[in-house]
Write an enzyme that holds these catalytic residues in place. Structure first.
Site, PDB file in Angstrom:
ATOM      1  N   MET A   1       0.833  -1.226  -0.040  1.00  0.00           N
ATOM      2  CA  MET A   1       0.147   0.007  -0.312  1.00  0.00           C
ATOM      3  C   MET A   1       0.925   1.195  -0.004  1.00  0.00           C
ATOM      4  O   MET A   1       1.668   1.520   0.798  1.00  0.00           O
ATOM      5  CB  MET A   1      -0.898   0.077   1.124  1.00  0.00           C
ATOM      6  CG  MET A   1      -2.050  -1.303   1.244  1.00  0.00           C
ATOM      7  SD  MET A   1      -3.030  -0.804   2.827  1.00  0.00           S
ATOM      8  CE  MET A   1      -2.093  -1.206   4.110  1.00  0.00           C
TER       9      MET A   1
ATOM     10  N   ARG B   1      -5.819  -3.627   9.632  1.00  0.00           N
ATOM     11  CA  ARG B   1      -5.904  -3.473  10.703  1.00  0.00           C
ATOM     12  C   ARG B   1      -6.387  -4.630  11.702  1.00  0.00           C
ATOM     13  O   ARG B   1      -5.850  -4.745  12.845  1.00  0.00           O
ATOM     14  CB  ARG B   1      -6.979  -2.275  11.021  1.00  0.00           C
ATOM     15  CG  ARG B   1      -6.590  -1.025  10.511  1.00  0.00           C
ATOM     16  CD  ARG B   1      -7.795   0.100  10.546  1.00  0.00           C
ATOM     17  NE  ARG B   1      -7.277   1.454  10.174  1.00  0.00           N
ATOM     18  CZ  ARG B   1      -7.689   2.523   9.973  1.00  0.00           C
ATOM     19  NH1 ARG B   1      -9.233   2.427  10.004  1.00  0.00           N
ATOM     20  NH2 ARG B   1      -7.380   3.577   9.644  1.00  0.00           N
TER      21      ARG B   1
ATOM     22  N   TYR C   1       1.330   2.343  12.698  1.00  0.00           N
ATOM     23  CA  TYR C   1       1.032   2.121  11.390  1.00  0.00           C
ATOM     24  C   TYR C   1      -0.463   1.537  11.306  1.00  0.00           C
ATOM     25  O   TYR C   1      -1.069   1.075  11.963  1.00  0.00           O
ATOM     26  CB  TYR C   1       2.108   1.475  10.576  1.00  0.00           C
ATOM     27  CG  TYR C   1       2.421   0.017  10.998  1.00  0.00           C
ATOM     28  CD1 TYR C   1       3.523  -0.307  10.416  1.00  0.00           C
ATOM     29  CD2 TYR C   1       1.569  -0.850  11.780  1.00  0.00           C
ATOM     30  CE1 TYR C   1       4.007  -1.724  10.650  1.00  0.00           C
ATOM     31  CE2 TYR C   1       2.233  -2.131  11.987  1.00  0.00           C
ATOM     32  CZ  TYR C   1       3.479  -2.615  11.541  1.00  0.00           C
ATOM     33  OH  TYR C   1       3.741  -3.652  11.765  1.00  0.00           O
ATOM     34  N   GLU C   2      -1.047   1.773   9.906  1.00  0.00           N
ATOM     35  CA  GLU C   2      -2.235   1.274   9.379  1.00  0.00           C
ATOM     36  C   GLU C   2      -3.371   2.046  10.388  1.00  0.00           C
ATOM     37  O   GLU C   2      -4.469   1.789  10.463  1.00  0.00           O
ATOM     38  CB  GLU C   2      -2.532  -0.181   9.736  1.00  0.00           C
ATOM     39  CG  GLU C   2      -1.434  -0.914   9.061  1.00  0.00           C
ATOM     40  CD  GLU C   2      -1.211  -0.751   7.361  1.00  0.00           C
ATOM     41  OE1 GLU C   2      -2.066  -0.193   6.873  1.00  0.00           O
ATOM     42  OE2 GLU C   2      -0.343  -1.251   7.038  1.00  0.00           O
ATOM     43  N   GLY C   3      -3.050   3.444  10.613  1.00  0.00           N
ATOM     44  CA  GLY C   3      -3.687   4.284  11.396  1.00  0.00           C
ATOM     45  C   GLY C   3      -3.274   4.105  12.827  1.00  0.00           C
ATOM     46  O   GLY C   3      -3.637   2.957  13.589  1.00  0.00           O
TER      47      GLY C   3
END
Length: 582
Positions: free
Chosen positions: A162, A298, A430-432
């Site tokens: 991504m 997530r 990471y990933e939000g």
């Protein structure tokens, strides 16, 4: 040095006894998901994790990756291990059989993913991102793109990643500046992305990037972002990797942990022609499409927190059993025993939470009952931000406790305990970030849903608390903690969005703590039932019962503190002037 022992017995306990695994077997398309198959898959996955991946963990941490203008060379042994991973069919474990996968449920994939991350987190991040790429392509790609790329991604012959973040656009993707200019049926991309995990390497023949960029006439903000598939190598007429695309890895980050995982700065269009890419889904809908990848990633982050927690626990337990002090092994000392019980008890309930939420995703995708699908999706929507954030916070906390068990030896690299903390520390970011997960939970999954999904989950937890197994002695405490969660939920629903957002993280941690109490109660009930029936594994069930009891009595009381912070948080936060007081 303790070797990794994959917890297959613990996984089977959760799948077969704590959760209703029969519900997964009854779903359409999962005819091969039988107990014998599950056990065989987990045993073989355990062998691969223990024998192949784990021995590469420390050397990979020490060696790191090797960057040059021609590309990145992975740490020694990683390429061969990845070849074995693909040859064994592991990348396609949950992939569609129509595209070369095994077609197994997500819940089994989550169990295997725990092993990969526990054995070698740097390695595991590569297939994790590929799985997210598969999700995006399956859900939003054109038939032509699927036909061209999906089989290779499902099998793992090609990897995916991504490409979201830019120097000026971290969590605020409205600031994305990368451009995509039409070129016939394709596009040419120009710009730069940073923090691209496994964005460049030499372990696979091609790397398929999913890139956020703007079309020339795109509106400003997030409404003007589109998603593009950009291959490292442009395919020739036979569908094989050919000419190198106009994209490069300009550098790799020097990080606190996950040293054997290349975190790349990627540039597009430096040669002037632009990186050839293909639109995925609709124009200007890229952020929504990318969230298909993000949600899968997530959940995987929570599993990653679980894996690193279990590995840190195993290392600490082995050291405590071996280390002599005061005439006995330190595992017999009360405070060390407290730390180890804390590590194990929280790992037990997090495993149940990760597998249960994966089961909800399976049901949401496969059930032939529309109401059941909707209820399962609502359950997954509520649980995923908690799994990601609470799970990764636990991963850091448990790895940190592992160092403390080692004492001074934990602070030096010789024992390997420090690596788990260094590796785990990225997962809450990471990933939000976990703050963003909390905002997602409260803003989207609670307030926007008017509390329906959360209240349905609370009702299920209440049923467990009210249906106490006689003598378990855990459920009254769960009922009390659930009252706190219910009150906090109503408080946030009544508080208004701004006040709720200021306290979202404490609310998420309250949810994780109480959900953990729910799984602890269920574990205690199952263990008691097994012991009452005269099981031939008394030590195993007594250990599960003891850890569940510890969770309820030593961890679940934290719920009261989180609830108090939710009740008293907004005013003390909102009254602070950022310019004058911070």
């Amino acid at each position: 040095m303790a070797e990794y022992r994959a917890p297959t017995r613990d996984m089977l306990f959760v799948l077969n006894e704590v959760l209703d695994d029969q519900r997964i077997r009854d779903l359409p398309g999962y005819d091969d998901y039988e107990p014998e198959t599950v056990s065989a898959v987990l045993d073989e996955a355990a062998r691969f994790a223990s024998d192949v991946l784990s021995p590469l963990n420390r050397p990979g941490d020490s060696e790191g990756v090797h960057w040059s203008e021609d590309g990145i060379v992975a740490a020694q042994g990683f390429g061969a291990a990845y070849g074995q991973y693909v040859e064994g069919g592991w990348n396609g474990l949950t992939g569609s059989a129509d595209h070369g996968g095994m077609g197994m449920p997500r819940v089994l994939g989550a169990a295997a993913m725990e092993m990969w991350n526990a054995a070698n987190m740097s390695f595991a991040l590569c297939p994790l991102l590929t799985a997210s790429a598969v999700e995006a392509l399956e859900n939003h790609g054109s038939d032509e793109l699927k036909q061209t790329y999906l089989d290779k991604l499902v099998t793992g012959e090609w990897t995916g990643c991504m490409d979201l973040t830019e120097p000026q656009a971290g969590s605020d993707l409205a600031q994305v500046r990368s451009k995509a200019e039409p070129d016939g049926d394709a596009y040419r991309l120009f710009g730069q992305k940073i923090y691209i995990t496994w964005g460049e390497h030499d372990m696979a023949d091609n790397i398929i990037h999913f890139v956020l960029a703007r079309l020339p006439d795109a509106p400003a903000g997030v409404k003007g972002i589109s998603l593009f598939l950009v291959p490292k190598y442009i395919l020739d007429d036979n569908g094989n990797p050919g000419e190198r695309n106009d994209m490069r890895c300009a550098s790799v980050e020097h990080k606190l942990g996950i040293h054997a995982c290349p975190t790349c700065t990627m540039t597009y269009g430096e040669d002037g022609q632009g990186a050839l890419g293909y639109l995925v889904g609709e124009e200007n809908k890229g952020l929504a499409h990318m969230f298909t990848m993000m949600n899968a990633a997530r959940h995987a982050m929570g599993v990653q927190g679980l894996g690193i927690a279990d590995r840190a626990y195993q290392r600490a337990l082995a050291y405590a059993r071996d280390r002599q002090q005061g005439g006995r092994a330190i595992v017999e000392h009360g405070d060390v025993k407290r730390m180890l019980l804390s590590m194990r008890a929280q790992t037990d309930v997090l495993r149940a939470m990760c597998l249960d939420s994966a089961s909800a995703l399976d049901i949401a995708e496969r059930s032939d009952n529309e109401d059941e699908r909707a209820a399962a999706q609502a359950r997954a929507d509520v649980m995923i931000p908690v799994v990601k954030a609470w799970g990764t916070e636990l991963g850091v906390d448990i790895a940190n406790t592992g160092i403390q068990v080692h004492g001074g030896m934990g602070f030096v690299e010789e024992t390997g305990a420090a690596q788990y903390l260094r590796d785990a520390r990225i997962a809450p970011i990471y990933e939000g970030t976990n703050g963003i997960q909390a905002i997602d939970l409260v803003g989207r999954k609670l307030i926007r849903d008017e509390g329906r999904g959360m209240r349905a989950l609370i009702a299920d937890i209440r049923a467990t608390a009210d249906g106490s197994a006689e003598g378990a002695n855990e459920h009254p405490a769960l009922s009390d903690a659930l009252d706190l969660l219910e009150t906090a939920t109503n408080t946030l629903l009544e508080a208004g969005r701004d006040a709720a957002m200021a306290n979202a993280f404490n609310y998420l941690m309250l949810c994780g703590t109480v959900f953990g109490g729910w799984y602890a109660a269920r574990i205690a009930d199952v263990a008691k039932k097994a012991l009452d029936s005269g099981t031939d594994e008394p030590d195993f069930y007594e250990a599960r019962q003891a850890c569940a009891r510890f969770y309820v009595r030593q961890i679940l009381p934290k719920a009261r503190g989180y609830a108090a912070m939710v009740e008293g948080g907004p005013d003390v936060i909102d009254c602070v002037d950022a310019e004058r007081h911070l």
